[in-house]
Enzyme design. Sequence first.
Site, PDB file in Angstrom:
ATOM      1  N   TYR A 193       7.717  40.312 -43.740  1.00  0.00           N
ATOM      2  CA  TYR A 193       7.361  38.947 -43.366  1.00  0.00           C
ATOM      3  C   TYR A 193       8.633  38.215 -42.409  1.00  0.00           C
ATOM      4  O   TYR A 193       9.404  38.804 -42.370  1.00  0.00           O
ATOM      5  CB  TYR A 193       6.873  38.091 -44.531  1.00  0.00           C
ATOM      6  CG  TYR A 193       7.984  37.489 -45.457  1.00  0.00           C
ATOM      7  CD1 TYR A 193       8.929  38.464 -46.296  1.00  0.00           C
ATOM      8  CD2 TYR A 193       8.369  36.157 -45.183  1.00  0.00           C
ATOM      9  CE1 TYR A 193       9.964  37.775 -46.760  1.00  0.00           C
ATOM     10  CE2 TYR A 193       9.432  35.675 -46.043  1.00  0.00           C
ATOM     11  CZ  TYR A 193      10.173  36.514 -46.687  1.00  0.00           C
ATOM     12  OH  TYR A 193      11.281  35.919 -47.395  1.00  0.00           O
ATOM     13  N   ARG A 200      13.918  40.476 -35.524  1.00  0.00           N
ATOM     14  CA  ARG A 200      14.131  40.677 -36.928  1.00  0.00           C
ATOM     15  C   ARG A 200      12.873  41.489 -37.720  1.00  0.00           C
ATOM     16  O   ARG A 200      13.060  42.253 -38.435  1.00  0.00           O
ATOM     17  CB  ARG A 200      14.679  39.642 -37.683  1.00  0.00           C
ATOM     18  CG  ARG A 200      15.018  39.779 -39.087  1.00  0.00           C
ATOM     19  CD  ARG A 200      15.702  38.670 -39.700  1.00  0.00           C
ATOM     20  NE  ARG A 200      14.611  37.598 -40.078  1.00  0.00           N
ATOM     21  CZ  ARG A 200      15.157  36.418 -40.377  1.00  0.00           C
ATOM     22  NH1 ARG A 200      16.144  36.036 -40.658  1.00  0.00           N
ATOM     23  NH2 ARG A 200      14.200  35.542 -40.565  1.00  0.00           N
ATOM     24  N   ARG A 230      -4.720  53.509 -54.479  1.00  0.00           N
ATOM     25  CA  ARG A 230      -3.535  53.510 -55.004  1.00  0.00           C
ATOM     26  C   ARG A 230      -2.507  54.674 -55.024  1.00  0.00           C
ATOM     27  O   ARG A 230      -3.230  55.544 -55.904  1.00  0.00           O
ATOM     28  CB  ARG A 230      -3.380  52.732 -56.377  1.00  0.00           C
ATOM     29  CG  ARG A 230      -2.001  52.262 -56.883  1.00  0.00           C
ATOM     30  CD  ARG A 230      -1.909  51.876 -58.067  1.00  0.00           C
ATOM     31  NE  ARG A 230      -0.410  51.234 -58.525  1.00  0.00           N
ATOM     32  CZ  ARG A 230       0.570  52.206 -59.020  1.00  0.00           C
ATOM     33  NH1 ARG A 230       0.196  53.343 -59.159  1.00  0.00           N
ATOM     34  NH2 ARG A 230       1.645  51.773 -59.352  1.00  0.00           N
ATOM     35  N   HIS A 249       1.557  55.965 -54.362  1.00  0.00           N
ATOM     36  CA  HIS A 249       2.927  55.392 -53.529  1.00  0.00           C
ATOM     37  C   HIS A 249       3.197  56.034 -52.056  1.00  0.00           C
ATOM     38  O   HIS A 249       3.861  55.278 -51.535  1.00  0.00           O
ATOM     39  CB  HIS A 249       4.246  55.919 -54.500  1.00  0.00           C
ATOM     40  CG  HIS A 249       4.252  55.150 -55.724  1.00  0.00           C
ATOM     41  ND1 HIS A 249       3.379  55.024 -56.791  1.00  0.00           N
ATOM     42  CD2 HIS A 249       5.178  54.371 -56.350  1.00  0.00           C
ATOM     43  CE1 HIS A 249       3.688  54.531 -57.732  1.00  0.00           C
ATOM     44  NE2 HIS A 249       4.745  53.999 -57.379  1.00  0.00           N
ATOM     45  N   LYS A 274      13.466  42.029 -44.550  1.00  0.00           N
ATOM     46  CA  LYS A 274      12.755  40.764 -44.901  1.00  0.00           C
ATOM     47  C   LYS A 274      11.348  41.419 -45.695  1.00  0.00           C
ATOM     48  O   LYS A 274      10.420  41.044 -44.933  1.00  0.00           O
ATOM     49  CB  LYS A 274      12.746  40.001 -43.866  1.00  0.00           C
ATOM     50  CG  LYS A 274      12.330  38.242 -44.390  1.00  0.00           C
ATOM     51  CD  LYS A 274      12.769  37.421 -43.403  1.00  0.00           C
ATOM     52  CE  LYS A 274      12.204  35.845 -43.800  1.00  0.00           C
ATOM     53  NZ  LYS A 274      12.650  35.267 -45.021  1.00  0.00           N
ATOM     54  N   GLU A 298      24.598  36.204 -50.417  1.00  0.00           N
ATOM     55  CA  GLU A 298      23.992  34.999 -49.696  1.00  0.00           C
ATOM     56  C   GLU A 298      23.309  34.254 -50.881  1.00  0.00           C
ATOM     57  O   GLU A 298      23.799  34.259 -52.014  1.00  0.00           O
ATOM     58  CB  GLU A 298      22.767  35.550 -48.935  1.00  0.00           C
ATOM     59  CG  GLU A 298      21.888  36.496 -49.436  1.00  0.00           C
ATOM     60  CD  GLU A 298      20.786  37.137 -48.530  1.00  0.00           C
ATOM     61  OE1 GLU A 298      20.672  36.595 -47.597  1.00  0.00           O
ATOM     62  OE2 GLU A 298      20.215  38.323 -48.992  1.00  0.00           O
ATOM     63  N   LEU A 328      20.180  39.226 -45.955  1.00  0.00           N
ATOM     64  CA  LEU A 328      19.293  38.965 -44.822  1.00  0.00           C
ATOM     65  C   LEU A 328      20.077  38.444 -43.598  1.00  0.00           C
ATOM     66  O   LEU A 328      20.699  37.404 -43.496  1.00  0.00           O
ATOM     67  CB  LEU A 328      18.251  38.152 -45.030  1.00  0.00           C
ATOM     68  CG  LEU A 328      16.927  38.003 -44.059  1.00  0.00           C
ATOM     69  CD1 LEU A 328      16.324  39.125 -44.102  1.00  0.00           C
ATOM     70  CD2 LEU A 328      16.174  36.904 -44.107  1.00  0.00           C
TER      71      LEU A 328
HETATM   72  C1  LIG Z   1      17.152  36.081 -49.132  1.00  0.00           C
HETATM   73  C2  LIG Z   1      17.331  34.943 -47.623  1.00  0.00           C
HETATM   74  N1  LIG Z   1      18.647  34.865 -46.960  1.00  0.00           N
HETATM   75  C3  LIG Z   1      18.656  33.940 -46.078  1.00  0.00           C
HETATM   76  C4  LIG Z   1      17.534  33.527 -45.322  1.00  0.00           C
HETATM   77  C5  LIG Z   1      17.825  32.656 -44.123  1.00  0.00           C
HETATM   78  O1  LIG Z   1      17.427  33.344 -43.183  1.00  0.00           O
HETATM   79  P1  LIG Z   1      16.821  32.307 -41.811  1.00  0.00           P
HETATM   80  O2  LIG Z   1      17.789  31.494 -41.422  1.00  0.00           O
HETATM   81  O3  LIG Z   1      16.427  33.582 -40.655  1.00  0.00           O
HETATM   82  O4  LIG Z   1      15.604  31.490 -42.394  1.00  0.00           O
HETATM   83  C6  LIG Z   1      16.351  33.677 -46.091  1.00  0.00           C
HETATM   84  C7  LIG Z   1      15.221  32.651 -45.456  1.00  0.00           C
HETATM   85  O5  LIG Z   1      14.552  32.371 -46.256  1.00  0.00           O
HETATM   86  C8  LIG Z   1      16.215  34.229 -47.302  1.00  0.00           C
HETATM   87  O6  LIG Z   1      15.098  34.397 -47.807  1.00  0.00           O
END
Ligand SMILES: Cc1ncc(COP(=O)(O)O)c(C=O)c1O
Length: 290
Positions: free
Chosen positions: A30, A49, A97, A99, A144, A176, A200
């Site tokens: 997403y 991304r 279903r 995998h 993501k 993060e 991320l």
């Molecule tokens: C785990 C994680 N890290 C970092 C971010 C920040 O990313 P962005 O600045 O692209 O929204 C998000 C955004 O929701 C996130 O879920």
Amino acid sequence: MIYLNGKFMPIEEARIPVLDRGFIFGDGVYEVIPVYSRKPFRLAEHLQRLQHSLDGIRLSNPHSDSEWSSLLEQLIDANDSEDQSLYLHVTRGVAKRDHAFPKGVAPTVFIMSNPLLTPPEELLATGVAAITATDNRWLRCDIKAISLLPNVLLRQMAIDSGAMEAVLLRDGFMTEGAASNIFIVKNETLLAPPKNHLMLPGITYDVVLELAATYKIRHEVRAVSEYEVLTADEILLTSSTREIMPITRLDGKPVGNGKPGVIFEVLYSLYQEYKLTVMRGGKAELKAED
Ligand SMILES: Cc1ncc(COP(=O)(O)O)c(C=O)c1O
């Protein structure tokens, strides 16, 4: 209005089969794209991304960038708010279903829009509380992925302790937040962990580093230790919907003097200024990371 597999409709009418692999396996990716004054912010970077995430799960991109752009534009037009948060989601589609990847199955594409609610001034003035937590996620946090169970549990752990975010630590270093990127300030220097498979690659993270480079704010991109986090002068979180926020309490103790710091104030106002410039059609490029 939302978009689902080729059609625009009210969300109440949207249906997906229970065998969708997003529902069964969390097999999808997403994006969340902020929209200011009906213009998507850093769209090219979000679509890049998205491609990285799709490549990471070996799913081919159902749309070209210009198709995505046109779908998003139509959805923005179909919704009332000037500022919106677009949520875009692609799964490996509907199949019995198993995998293993199904063959010849069309992906499910879903996009919704919600009003963009950036943090209120009161919260920016006081800052928010966070806790530290062990980063127990997988080793592909650069994707993501919609399978967010560890992030959900970590974020809830923060909420249950009266905090807003969990600052994640892995093997003695900060990665993060549960749903954000984290920066710290130490000795008047902004410190950011380098992008790798453990976090991320945030779009807002990039903007902050570009602003720091452009406006000569002292900064370093390097591993940030747990000790540095616990003794930081300032801690900031960034995300597309929360922009930049100060974390002023960590594990129940004040961060620095317990108030939003100078580097936060400077970056926050530069970010707002940059947003306005981009919205008015001004120059979007900032100096890339040194
Ligand atoms: C785990 C994680 N890290 C970092 C971010 C920040 O990313 P962005 O600045 O692209 O929204 C998000 C955004 O929701 C996130 O879920």
